[in-house]
Enzyme design. Structure first.
Site, short mmCIF file in Angstrom:
data_model
loop_
_atom_site.label_atom_id
_atom_site.label_comp_id
_atom_site.label_asym_id
_atom_site.label_seq_id
_atom_site.Cartn_x
_atom_site.Cartn_y
_atom_site.Cartn_z
N TYR A 37 16.45 -7.39 10.52
CA TYR A 37 16.51 -6.09 11.19
C TYR A 37 17.82 -5.39 10.85
O TYR A 37 18.89 -5.99 10.84
CB TYR A 37 16.40 -6.24 12.71
CG TYR A 37 16.57 -4.91 13.40
CD1 TYR A 37 15.51 -4.00 13.44
CD2 TYR A 37 17.78 -4.54 13.95
CE1 TYR A 37 15.66 -2.76 14.04
CE2 TYR A 37 17.94 -3.30 14.55
CZ TYR A 37 16.89 -2.41 14.59
OH TYR A 37 17.05 -1.19 15.17
N HIS A 38 17.69 -4.11 10.55
CA HIS A 38 18.87 -3.26 10.38
C HIS A 38 18.55 -1.91 11.01
O HIS A 38 17.44 -1.39 10.83
CB HIS A 38 19.22 -3.10 8.90
CG HIS A 38 20.55 -2.45 8.68
ND1 HIS A 38 20.75 -1.10 8.82
CD2 HIS A 38 21.75 -3.00 8.36
CE1 HIS A 38 22.02 -0.81 8.57
NE2 HIS A 38 22.65 -1.96 8.30
N SER A 82 7.22 7.48 10.23
CA SER A 82 6.14 7.48 11.20
C SER A 82 6.06 8.83 11.92
O SER A 82 4.96 9.35 12.19
CB SER A 82 6.34 6.35 12.21
OG SER A 82 5.31 6.35 13.17
N TRP A 101 -8.26 21.63 12.45
CA TRP A 101 -9.68 21.39 12.73
C TRP A 101 -10.11 22.10 14.01
O TRP A 101 -11.20 22.67 14.06
CB TRP A 101 -9.94 19.88 12.82
CG TRP A 101 -10.16 19.29 11.46
CD1 TRP A 101 -9.22 19.10 10.49
CD2 TRP A 101 -11.40 18.87 10.92
NE1 TRP A 101 -9.80 18.56 9.38
CE2 TRP A 101 -11.14 18.40 9.61
CE3 TRP A 101 -12.69 18.81 11.40
CZ2 TRP A 101 -12.14 17.91 8.79
CZ3 TRP A 101 -13.69 18.30 10.59
CH2 TRP A 101 -13.40 17.87 9.30
N ARG A 133 2.77 12.14 -21.77
CA ARG A 133 3.46 11.98 -20.50
C ARG A 133 2.49 12.16 -19.34
O ARG A 133 2.51 11.39 -18.39
CB ARG A 133 4.59 13.01 -20.39
CG ARG A 133 5.40 12.86 -19.14
CD ARG A 133 6.32 14.06 -18.91
NE ARG A 133 6.83 14.07 -17.57
CZ ARG A 133 6.13 14.34 -16.47
NH1 ARG A 133 4.87 14.61 -16.54
NH2 ARG A 133 6.68 14.32 -15.29
N GLU A 184 1.22 10.14 4.51
CA GLU A 184 1.03 8.70 4.73
C GLU A 184 1.44 7.91 3.48
O GLU A 184 2.05 6.83 3.60
CB GLU A 184 -0.42 8.40 5.09
CG GLU A 184 -0.66 6.98 5.51
CD GLU A 184 -0.02 6.63 6.84
OE1 GLU A 184 0.84 5.72 6.85
OE2 GLU A 184 -0.39 7.24 7.85
N GLY A 188 -1.88 7.47 -15.04
CA GLY A 188 -2.10 6.03 -14.91
C GLY A 188 -1.27 5.42 -13.80
O GLY A 188 -1.75 4.61 -13.01
#
Length: 123
Positions: free
Chosen positions: A87-88, A99, A113, A10, A70, A16
């Site tokens: 579009y919906h 986003s 950072w 598994r 991401e 993979g």
């Protein structure tokens, strides 16, 4: 993956599939390529200076977290695009929320950072 796969088989199969996912994301998503470059830069940068092990983990880990977010955002966008090209409102909302998650991950990278570099070079 077949239901009968357990244990090492598994893990082997799952690895993979993960590699296939990384290859697909790298091929089709410019943001993923940019963030892999950022990860390589962060690793080289973290290893080039005498940062503590904790600081190295924070610098590279924050970028790895960004890459994870991401990848999830790209997966959401791919599924939404697969459902339909018209579009919906809900499709747009799903993409916008993904986003936003990337945006907050970028803020986290920037903060991490800034703090690590300020503590290291500011002393």
């Amino acid at each position: 993956m077949k239901p009968g796969h357990t244990g090492i088989a598994r893990i082997y199969k799952a690895t993979g599939f993960s590699i296939q996912g990384i290859k697909a994301a790298f091929k089709h998503e410019a943001a993923i390529r940019q963030e892999f470059f950022l990860l390589a830069f962060s690793a080289i940068f973290a290893l080039a200076f005498d940062f503590s092990l904790t600081d190295k983990c924070l610098l590279m880990g924050s970028v790895i977290f960004l890459l994870i977010v991401e990848l999830l955002n790209s997966a959401v966008e791919t599924v939404v695009d697969r459902v339909g090209s018209e579009y919906h409102e809900l499709s747009g909302r799903a993409k916008d929320i993904g986003s936003a998650a990337v945006f907050f991950a970028l803020i986290l990278v920037s903060m991490t950072w800034f703090v690590v570099l300020f503590n290291f070079f500011g002393q």
